[in-house]
Design an enzyme around this catalytic site. Structure first.
Site, mmCIF file in Angstrom:
data_model
loop_
_atom_site.group_PDB
_atom_site.id
_atom_site.type_symbol
_atom_site.label_atom_id
_atom_site.label_comp_id
_atom_site.label_asym_id
_atom_site.label_seq_id
_atom_site.Cartn_x
_atom_site.Cartn_y
_atom_site.Cartn_z
ATOM 1 N N GLN A 120 0.869 -1.194 0.000
ATOM 2 C CA GLN A 120 0.000 0.000 0.000
ATOM 3 C C GLN A 120 0.901 1.238 0.000
ATOM 4 O OE1 GLN A 120 -3.295 -0.141 2.797
ATOM 5 N NE2 GLN A 120 -3.898 -2.164 2.082
ATOM 6 N N CYS A 156 4.078 -4.528 8.980
ATOM 7 C CA CYS A 156 3.407 -3.723 7.967
ATOM 8 C C CYS A 156 2.225 -3.075 8.665
ATOM 9 C CB CYS A 156 2.915 -4.590 6.807
ATOM 10 S SG CYS A 156 1.918 -3.646 5.636
ATOM 11 N N MET A 271 29.040 -10.405 18.315
ATOM 12 C CA MET A 271 28.622 -11.520 17.458
ATOM 13 C C MET A 271 27.434 -11.044 16.617
ATOM 14 S SD MET A 271 30.811 -13.858 18.012
ATOM 15 C CE MET A 271 30.178 -15.427 17.445
ATOM 16 N N ASN A 273 25.441 -8.659 17.572
ATOM 17 C CA ASN A 273 25.293 -7.227 17.882
ATOM 18 C C ASN A 273 23.846 -6.874 18.245
ATOM 19 O OD1 ASN A 273 26.482 -4.624 18.160
ATOM 20 N ND2 ASN A 273 25.531 -3.990 16.240
ATOM 21 N N ALA A 809 0.210 6.952 7.053
ATOM 22 C CA ALA A 809 -0.139 8.214 7.733
ATOM 23 C C ALA A 809 -1.236 7.971 8.769
ATOM 24 C CB ALA A 809 -0.591 9.247 6.712
ATOM 25 N N GLY A 1091 -11.135 11.709 6.172
ATOM 26 C CA GLY A 1091 -12.565 11.419 6.238
ATOM 27 C C GLY A 1091 -13.018 10.411 5.202
ATOM 28 N N MET A 1093 -12.581 10.422 2.191
ATOM 29 C CA MET A 1093 -13.172 11.171 1.089
ATOM 30 C C MET A 1093 -12.238 11.384 -0.089
ATOM 31 S SD MET A 1093 -16.136 12.917 1.781
ATOM 32 C CE MET A 1093 -15.786 14.578 1.320
ATOM 33 N N GLN A 1206 -7.902 -1.770 1.976
ATOM 34 C CA GLN A 1206 -8.207 -0.793 3.016
ATOM 35 C C GLN A 1206 -9.014 -1.430 4.147
ATOM 36 O OE1 GLN A 1206 -7.194 2.643 3.215
ATOM 37 N NE2 GLN A 1206 -5.802 1.596 1.863
ATOM 38 N N GLU A 1272 -11.559 4.168 6.178
ATOM 39 C CA GLU A 1272 -11.506 4.079 7.638
ATOM 40 C C GLU A 1272 -12.432 3.032 8.238
ATOM 41 O OE1 GLU A 1272 -11.181 8.448 9.294
ATOM 42 O OE2 GLU A 1272 -12.538 8.352 7.578
HETATM 43 C C1 LIG Z 1 14.549 -6.840 18.068
HETATM 44 C C2 LIG Z 1 15.025 -7.826 19.085
HETATM 45 C C3 LIG Z 1 14.122 -8.724 19.602
HETATM 46 C C4 LIG Z 1 14.539 -9.643 20.548
HETATM 47 N N1 LIG Z 1 13.611 -10.520 21.047
HETATM 48 C C5 LIG Z 1 13.991 -11.417 21.978
HETATM 49 C C6 LIG Z 1 13.062 -12.332 22.533
HETATM 50 O O1 LIG Z 1 11.876 -12.332 22.176
HETATM 51 N N2 LIG Z 1 13.507 -13.203 23.471
HETATM 52 C C7 LIG Z 1 14.794 -13.229 23.884
HETATM 53 O O2 LIG Z 1 15.142 -14.035 24.713
HETATM 54 N N3 LIG Z 1 15.694 -12.382 23.385
HETATM 55 C C8 LIG Z 1 15.321 -11.470 22.460
HETATM 56 N N4 LIG Z 1 16.240 -10.586 21.964
HETATM 57 C C9 LIG Z 1 17.588 -10.576 22.550
HETATM 58 C C10 LIG Z 1 18.537 -11.463 21.812
HETATM 59 O O3 LIG Z 1 18.212 -12.799 22.026
HETATM 60 C C11 LIG Z 1 19.931 -11.192 22.319
HETATM 61 O O4 LIG Z 1 20.216 -9.841 22.080
HETATM 62 C C12 LIG Z 1 20.941 -12.038 21.599
HETATM 63 O O5 LIG Z 1 20.742 -13.362 21.864
HETATM 64 C C13 LIG Z 1 22.362 -11.629 21.897
HETATM 65 O O6 LIG Z 1 23.230 -12.316 21.008
HETATM 66 P P1 LIG Z 1 24.251 -11.564 20.069
HETATM 67 O O7 LIG Z 1 25.049 -12.584 19.376
HETATM 68 O O8 LIG Z 1 23.581 -10.585 19.225
HETATM 69 O O9 LIG Z 1 25.118 -10.799 21.164
HETATM 70 P P2 LIG Z 1 26.036 -9.537 21.002
HETATM 71 O O10 LIG Z 1 25.209 -8.310 21.030
HETATM 72 O O11 LIG Z 1 26.953 -9.683 19.867
HETATM 73 O O12 LIG Z 1 26.859 -9.654 22.361
HETATM 74 C C14 LIG Z 1 26.201 -9.597 23.600
HETATM 75 C C15 LIG Z 1 27.157 -9.741 24.761
HETATM 76 O O13 LIG Z 1 27.648 -11.060 24.803
HETATM 77 C C16 LIG Z 1 29.066 -11.093 24.845
HETATM 78 N N5 LIG Z 1 29.479 -12.234 24.056
HETATM 79 C C17 LIG Z 1 29.010 -12.582 22.844
HETATM 80 N N6 LIG Z 1 29.570 -13.755 22.462
HETATM 81 C C18 LIG Z 1 30.429 -14.116 23.422
HETATM 82 C C19 LIG Z 1 31.313 -15.203 23.592
HETATM 83 N N7 LIG Z 1 31.426 -16.180 22.707
HETATM 84 N N8 LIG Z 1 32.042 -15.244 24.718
HETATM 85 C C20 LIG Z 1 31.959 -14.273 25.656
HETATM 86 N N9 LIG Z 1 31.135 -13.225 25.540
HETATM 87 C C21 LIG Z 1 30.380 -13.140 24.448
HETATM 88 C C22 LIG Z 1 29.516 -9.771 24.290
HETATM 89 O O14 LIG Z 1 30.732 -9.390 24.847
HETATM 90 C C23 LIG Z 1 28.375 -8.844 24.691
HETATM 91 O O15 LIG Z 1 28.612 -8.334 25.965
HETATM 92 C C24 LIG Z 1 15.875 -9.660 20.997
HETATM 93 C C25 LIG Z 1 16.789 -8.751 20.471
HETATM 94 C C26 LIG Z 1 16.372 -7.835 19.522
HETATM 95 C C27 LIG Z 1 17.353 -6.856 18.968
HETATM 96 S S1 FES Z 2 2.501 -1.200 2.882
HETATM 97 FE FE1 FES Z 2 3.362 -2.121 4.616
HETATM 98 S S2 FES Z 2 3.728 -0.449 5.923
HETATM 99 FE FE2 FES Z 2 2.656 0.454 4.286
#
Ligand SMILES: Cc1cc2nc3c(=O)[nH]c(=O)nc-3n(C[C@H](O)[C@H](O)[C@H](O)COP(=O)(O)OP(=O)(O)OC[C@H]3O[C@@H](n4cnc5c(N)ncnc54)[C@H](O)[C@@H]3O)c2cc1C
Ligand code: FES
Ligand code: FES
Length: 1333
Positions: A120, A156, A271, A273, A809, A1091, A1093, A1206, A1272
């Site tokens: 959309q 979405c 890892m 991040n 919007a 609206g 419209m 819609q 709407e």
């Molecule tokens: C949008 C989003 C949704 C999420 N939803 C969930 C959810 O529903 N449930 C849930 O449980 N989690 C959730 N998470 C969290 C996610 O599971 C953790 O952030 C993730 O598992 C961390 O792993 P990573 O590899 O990204 O860690 P990184 O961010 O790379 O590192 C995290 C930390 O671990 C350390 N580290 C990493 N690897 C090692 C290693 N081998 N040895 C020693 N230290 C290490 C690093 O030094 C750092 O301090 C979510 C995260 C996001 C961004």
């Molecule tokens: S079409 Fe998916 S956010 Fe607008």
């Protein structure tokens, strides 16, 4: 575009960062729009930036890596906003541009998403394409389940997901449900249909599968061979990327990693991040050194032994999932209980992108308090294998580790090598349990990992472990409770003691972060009870097999509810209209024409404001907002901000040359602030990063002022406008003669628009005549122009406003862009340089507010047979700190308050309250979705008092014949009656209601509920001049036509419909017609596109212009009837006939006299009905939407695909509003929910498992081609889910002997559901309230 990331390319990219003046890329810079890297280097704008936190999927790209060990290429989706650019060394990145483009060849994924009407606004579309594309790279013939799983991390806000899923399913081996492609005529028989265009044999499909190009997976680009060579290079060296403040190091092997960890013990190991990235971005964490062993072979392995499995720390959660699936397929069931528990949570943990990025090691070490895996790993007795230069050691992944006890922690120089998970055993049970606001991609509200070991052959507890997440700052262990239960039998007495003990052990203080204290405490024991039941069931099975006969049989009806696993079975049945077979084949009106920009959306070539290339000298704006709800500004100290590099200026109220307060809206706070989030000043700098950094340094000193009004519960006599009232009959008199009177209150909370594209403005000051050119996203160009003119004190003719498209919007871009436009124009004027102002998601949610929360009060007089005789309704909405649209919203709310019901003595009064919250604004439905809940609530209450069903009371009181509304407008409710009747009949409402009752009798902990709601909705504005529209049509000498009009394209398909109108009127193919943008230089004084419209009024204006041109061409055509369009145009030109004209529609002549409370406020009404069925888990408060049927009076749809889109999109948005979307404020008025982590809109897993939509035909001669505005109306139909949930809760309460009527409020969140289904657990929590230790 495919980026092949070698070191050389990184180095070369670094100097080109937009506005960075060659200072080099910080190594942590992420691979997405935020970094502006791809934009600059390659002008890659397809990857969208929406949240920056990994939570929306708009920035999804595919990363491919070669594994030299397996010699395989691994493709996986990632959210680019969390991918550090340096981590991609050696990887190939495919963005949407690399998948296909209009310039070269579009890919089948892009084509099908567009042709299935899966776009959309198109802002989410590139992310959707990338998720499906990546899945196809790994599974060329995916299953339907894989499609929905792949889309779980992509939000979405427009479509309601059905067409997106459908487009993905066209790649499945066998489309599991042919209904997707079935379109029939209206469900009504021809004789019933007063609409002439309905002929069964001419039915059109929403799309034609035969037009799809075949998908040939062998045609995909190959992985760059140089990256394979790089990966296999035996002489790899350590990689170091040095930035100004940070250094990124990629070790070459494990020894190198250990060396680095010794040299930089404080450096995080990056890892996925997904934990470190958000901390840097949102919590200002800073690290001078990053060590990234991503891809280091020694961290990637699975080692399976007889006792358990060891999994390398580098495994992503997606790889962990695959490994566990393999293990459970190999091992006997009794050994795999821990793995099954992990797999269940891995399915719902975040979206596919995060699961592919996040690693096991990162997850274990980061130990988030909401961790879904750590509680299970701990319950399953996992251990962590550590390594450092000192050697290897093992530590238990237990309570002490999870609670971060220093002695149980990693040493700073240690690295996690792997995690060992032992097999479960025969008399050992392991489970993972969780409940979240949304089924998937949402942090748990509470989760748990539990395990119990029994003495062999008995039910005597030998070992018990319980770990809870989201109940404190860390995952906590209920170790004392477990200890005390050792030796006990697994029976009800043990359970009762366990609940008491665990509530005593785990304390959640009343002011705990995240709130919901009673609910979370209830969940602690409800989850324990679920575990108890599950183990009991397991023991019973074992009894049967071992014939020990030790345990009581499974209690009937105590089967716990299905645990939040999303249903992948999404079926949809769309019935849309058919066109007259005599309609000329080239006439597109009435056909499901694809959105004009759909292909551009899916290829990422549709240009949004943020995609526009950099402009010479441009500056970025960052906002400084008030942190106080009501305070005097004592000082604004900008010196530290101005001293930072790249900062050009700080702009405050003093700099506004014109009005700083216009029509009650304040651009920059002056002297005092009136809400948290009010803009105090802005910082203009050469990069957004510099502007943002400087904004943090602006020091503001406040002195709090009284009063500080946050809620409307307590009246402060603080209002934004006078009372609005309508009244008919004699309400007071009628109350004297009724059988019963009930009174009640209803709370309906607000809603965030959550459009995927945040507010964005580009303000370019011109050299001459004080002109200003603004490009932005809005619904109302004239308002924007008006505000900018007022702020700059210049005439409006100097301000050119352009808007091409908006990434959603929903009302949120009516007035707010005008205010933000004034703010940016002042900055542009002061600095004399172009200003690019893009709100971050958090700022957008904070500053621009959303739907008005409502407090509704009712007093209803009715007879015992369900006839309502009198209603006295009061509405109070929280308008926030400034007028915005609040008065208008209240007018609409009051005018629409009766909905579909005739109540002879009816009074409705309403006032918007002025508070110290950000100013609420227009939102789809304009007050109707809130107001009408009050009506449905009292209907439900009356039904309960009369021992009738709500549907019976609705039927009794519904308008039946041509009547006058409470504001005395005459209308014929016949289409309403048809929609209602059809809805009940075609959904088999009565039979399903009976079936649900049967189900409820057999199930104590899960209940089903059904509800049907009728709708009488209004279109247009009660003020006539708002309904006007204009168009400008040019015919060029080659025959091509350029159409401009006053409406804005927000994704609702307005431009597409206008092309259809022009095509019919001029009798030329659509391909001749172009529609570029909306701007104030072609069409002046355009009112809002609101609206419902847009198509109505602009369609009439375009029609008018085309008819004028057609009339001018008539003599030329008469002279040469066999000529072609091109010839006629050429001849007309030679005869000096003007080929340009404006078109105008004066507007529907509506009126409303508020002094009398009467008038023909609206041009016409839209009717509809919907019915939904849900299943509620009484123990957790989760619900599942099993089926929805919608019948919508569309009259004759100009474009059924657009209109169905819609309806479905609005329904899903409404469903979110009524169930899971919850804004959270502190008592001081600080908004907590500022991103997708805290504010949950529906994902693909929330949509009904079975979703049936029917367009019902009627006549509407007043509107163009007898169509109706449907933008709407579907929103309110989402309330059928709310009332179905109430029906289920009522069933639970009846069974528990509780009062029939109970307070109804919206949204029906898991918390509300759970706490309403009162039982022994909620009672226990209310009894066991103890002080902190
Ligand atoms: C949008 C989003 C949704 C999420 N939803 C969930 C959810 O529903 N449930 C849930 O449980 N989690 C959730 N998470 C969290 C996610 O599971 C953790 O952030 C993730 O598992 C961390 O792993 P990573 O590899 O990204 O860690 P990184 O961010 O790379 O590192 C995290 C930390 O671990 C350390 N580290 C990493 N690897 C090692 C290693 N081998 N040895 C020693 N230290 C290490 C690093 O030094 C750092 O301090 C979510 C995260 C996001 C961004
Ligand atoms: S079409 Fe998916 S956010 Fe607008
Ligand atoms: S912008 Fe990256 S996930 Fe939202």
């Amino acid at each position: 575009m495919r980026l092949c990331l070698k070191k050389a390319s990184l180095t070369c990219l670094s100097g080109l960062r937009r506005g960075n003046r060659g200072s080099g890329v910080p190594p942590t810079l992420n691979l997405c729009r935020e970094s502006q890297l791809p934009t600059l280097r390659f002008h890659l704008t397809g990857t969208k930036y929406s949240c920056g936190s990994g939570g929306c999927g708009a920035c999804t790209v595919m990363v491919s890596r070669y594994d030299p060990k397996t010699k395989k290429i691994h493709h996986y989706p990632v959210t680019a906003c969390l991918v550090p650019i340096c981590s991609l060394h050696g990887a190939a990145v495919t963005t949407v541009e690399g998948v296909g483009s209009i310039k070269t060849r579009i890919h089948p994924v892009q084509e099908r998403l567009a042709k299935c009407h899966g776009t959309q606004c198109g802002f989410c579309s590139p992310g959707m394409v990338m998720s499906i594309y990546t899945l196809l790279r790994n599974h060329p013939e995916p299953t339907p389940e894989q499609i929905t799983e792949a889309l779980g991390g992509n939000l979405c806000r427009c479509t309601g997901y059905r067409p997106i899923v459908e487009s993905g399913k066209t790649f499945c081996a066998v489309s599991n449900d042919k209904k997707y492609f079935f379109n029939s005529c209206t469900s009504l028989s021809i004789s019933e249909v007063p609409f002439v265009f309905c002929f069964v044999e001419m039915c059109t499909k929403l799309y034609n599968e035969d037009e799809f190009q075949p998908f040939d997976p062998t045609q995909e680009p190959i992985f760059p061979p140089e990256l394979i060579r790089m990966a296999e290079d035996p002489n790899k060296r350590r990689l170091t990327f040095r930035g100004k403040r940070t250094t990124w190091i990629t070790p070459v092997n494990l020894n190198d990693l250990l060396e680095l960890k010794t040299s930089f013990p404080e450096a995080p190991i990056i890892m996925g991040n997904t934990a470190v990235g958000p901390s840097i971005k949102f919590r200002d964490e800073f690290h001078p050194v990053f060590i990234s062993p991503l891809g280091l072979q020694e961290l990637y392995f699975v080692d399976s032994t007889d006792d358990g499995v060891t999994i390398g720390a580098g495994y992503s959660l997606a790889q962990l999932n695959d490994a566990l699936h393999f293990i459970v397929s190999e091992q006997p069931k009794e050994k795999t209980k821990t793995y099954h528990a992990l797999l269940k949570h891995l399915r719902t943990l975040a979206g596919a992108q995060i699961r592919n990025m996040a690693t096991l090691g990162g997850h274990v070490v980061s130990r988030p308090n909401y961790s879904d895996l750590n509680p299970i790993l701990a319950a399953g007795n996992a251990t962590i294998n550590l390594i450092s230069k000192e050697g290897k050691r093992q530590i238990p992944l237990d309570g002490r580790f999870l609670e971060k006890s220093p002695e149980a922690n990693l040493k700073s120089e240690e690295t996690v090598l792997s995690v060992y998970i032992p097999h479960s055993t025969q008399w050992h049970f392991v489970s993972g349990l969780r409940i979240a606001q949304r089924q998937e991609n949402a942090f748990a509200i509470v989760n748990a990992g539990m395990s119990v070991k029994f003495e062999d052959g008995t039910d005597t507890i030998k070992e018990l472990q319980m770990f809870y997440g989201s109940v404190g700052p860390t995952v906590v262990s209920a170790s004392k409770t477990c200890q005390q239960l050792i030796g006990r039998k697994w029976n009800d007495q043990m359970l009762s003691d366990a609940c008491r003990l665990v509530l005593d052990e785990i304390y959640i203080p009343p002011d705990a972060e995240g709130g919901m204290v009673e609910y979370r405490r209830t969940l602690i024991i409800s989850l324990l009870f679920k575990f108890y039941l599950k183990v009991r069931r397991g023991l019973n099975k074992m009894v049967r097999t071992t014939s020990l006969g030790l345990w009581a049989p499974w209690p009937p009806g105590h089967e716990p509810a299905h645990e939040g696993m999303p249903g992948n079975k999404i079926t949809c049945f769309v019935r849309e209209q058919c066109v007259d077979p005599h309609q000329p084949p080239q006439d597109p009106v009435g056909h499901p024409v694809m959105h004009q920009s759909a292909i551009k959306h899916t290829t990422g070539e549709a240009v949004f404001v943020d995609d526009m290339p950099p402009i010479s000298q441009e500056l970025f704006l960052a906002v400084v907002t008030s942190t106080r709800a009501h305070a005097k500004i004592i000082l604004i100290d900008t010196s530290a901000a101005l001293a930072l590099p790249g900062v050009v200026d700080v702009i405050t109220a003093e700099d506004v040359p014109g009005d700083n307060s216009y029509q009650g809206e304040i651009f920059y706070a002056q002297n005092e602030v009136i809400c948290v989030g009010q803009i105090v000043c802005t910082v203009a700098a050469d990069t957004y990063a510099h502007a943002k950094e400087a904004a943090k340094k602006v020091r503001i000193v406040y002195e709090d002022l009284e009063p500080r009004i946050i809620t409307i519960e307590v009246q402060h006599n603080s209002f934004l406008s006078a009372e609005k009232k309508i009244e008919q009959g004699d309400v007071e008199q009628a109350f004297k003669y009724v059988d019963q009177i009930i009174e009640g209150k209803v709370h309906v909370e607000g809603q965030e628009h959550f459009y995927m594209e945040t507010q964005t403005i580009l303000a370019i000051p011109q050299e001459e005549d004080k002109e200003m050119v603004c490009t932005y996203v809005t619904l109302g160009t004239y308002l924007f122009q008006e505000y900018v003119a007022a702020a700059l004190n210049i005439p409006r003719n100097r301000i050119a406003c352009h808007t091409k498209r908006a990434g959603g919007a929903f009302g949120g871009k009516v007035s707010k862009p005008a205010l933000l436009g004034a703010v940016s124009a002042v900055a542009a004027k002061k600095t004399g340089r172009p200003i690019r102002f893009i709100l971050e998601r958090g700022d957008d949610m904070l500053i621009t507010a959303g739907r008005h929360p409502l407090l509704g009060k009712y007093k209803i007089g009715f007879m015992n047979n369900g006839v309502i005789k009198a209603a006295d309704i009061e509405y109070y909405i929280n308008g926030g700190c400034s007028p915005d649209e609040s008065e208008l919203v209240m007018e609409f709310m009051v005018l629409r308050s009766e909905n579909a019901y005739y109540i002879p003595n009816f009074r409705c009064r309403g006032r918007p309250c002025k508070t110290n919250l950000p100013s609420n604004t227009a939102f789809r439905g304009f007050g109707f979705p809130q107001g009408i809940v009050v009506g449905e609530a009292y209907i439900t209450a009356v039904a309960s008092q009369c021992d009738l069903t709500p549907e019976q009371v609705k039927e009794i009181n519904m308008y039946k014949r041509t009547s006058r509304t409470a504001h005395k407008q005459t209308f014929n409710p016949e289409p309403l009656r048809r929609c209602w009747k059809e809805c009940l009949e075609k959904s088999s409402f009565s039979a399903r209601k009976l079936a649900a009752e049967e189900f409820n009798k057999k199930n104590y902990w899960k209940k089903r509920g059904l509800a049907a709601v009728p709708m009488k909705f209004t279109v247009g504005m009660p003020t006539a001049f708002y309904n006007q529209a204009a168009a400008l049509v040019h015919i060029y000498l080659d025959g091509s036509v350029l159409v401009s009009h006053s409406g804005c394209e927000l994704g609702q398909g307005l431009h597409t419909k206008m092309i259809q109108v022009a095509s019919r009127e001029l009798n030329i193919p659509e391909s001749y017609i172009h529609l570029s943008e909306t701007n104030t230089t072609t069409v002046s004084n355009a009112t809002f596109t609101a609206g419902s419209m847009g198509a109505d009024i602009n369609g009439k204006a375009v029609q008018n212009a085309c008819q004028i041109l057609k009339a001018r061409l008539e003599p030329v055509i008469r002279k040469n009837p066999r000529g072609t369009w091109e010839v006629w145009i050429s001849e007309a030109y030679k005869e000096s006939i003007s080929l340009s004209t404006t078109g105008y529609f004066k507007g529907y002549q509506t009126n409303m006299d508020w002094k009398k409370g009467e008038g023909n406020a609206f041009p016409y009404f839209v009717y509809g009905a919907s019915c939904s069925e849900v299943e509620v888990d009484c123990l957790t408060g989760a619900h599942k939407l099993l089926r929805t049927d919608i019948f919508m009076d569309a009259a004759f749809s100009i474009n059924p695909a657009v209109d169905i889109g819609q309806i479905e999109g609005a329904f899903v948005q409404g469903m979110g509003f009524y169930t899971i979307e919850e804004l959270k404020y502190s008592p001081e008025g600080v908004l907590y929910s500022r991103g997708p982590d805290d504010y949950k809109i529906p994902t693909v897993t929330e949509i009904p498992e079975e979703f049936n939509v029917t367009l019902v035909h009627s006549q509407n001669p007043i509107a163009i081609y007898s169509s109706k505005g449907l933008g709407e109306a579907g929103m309110f139909l989402g309330s059928s889910v709310l009332f179905a949930i109430y029906d289920a809760m009522a069933a639970a309460r009846r069974e528990r002997g509780l009062t029939k009527t109970f307070t109804l409020s919206s949204p029906a969140t898991p918390e509300l559901i759970r706490m309403t289904c009162v039982d022994q657990f909620t009672d226990m929590v209310r009894l066991v309230r103890r002080a902190p230790c």
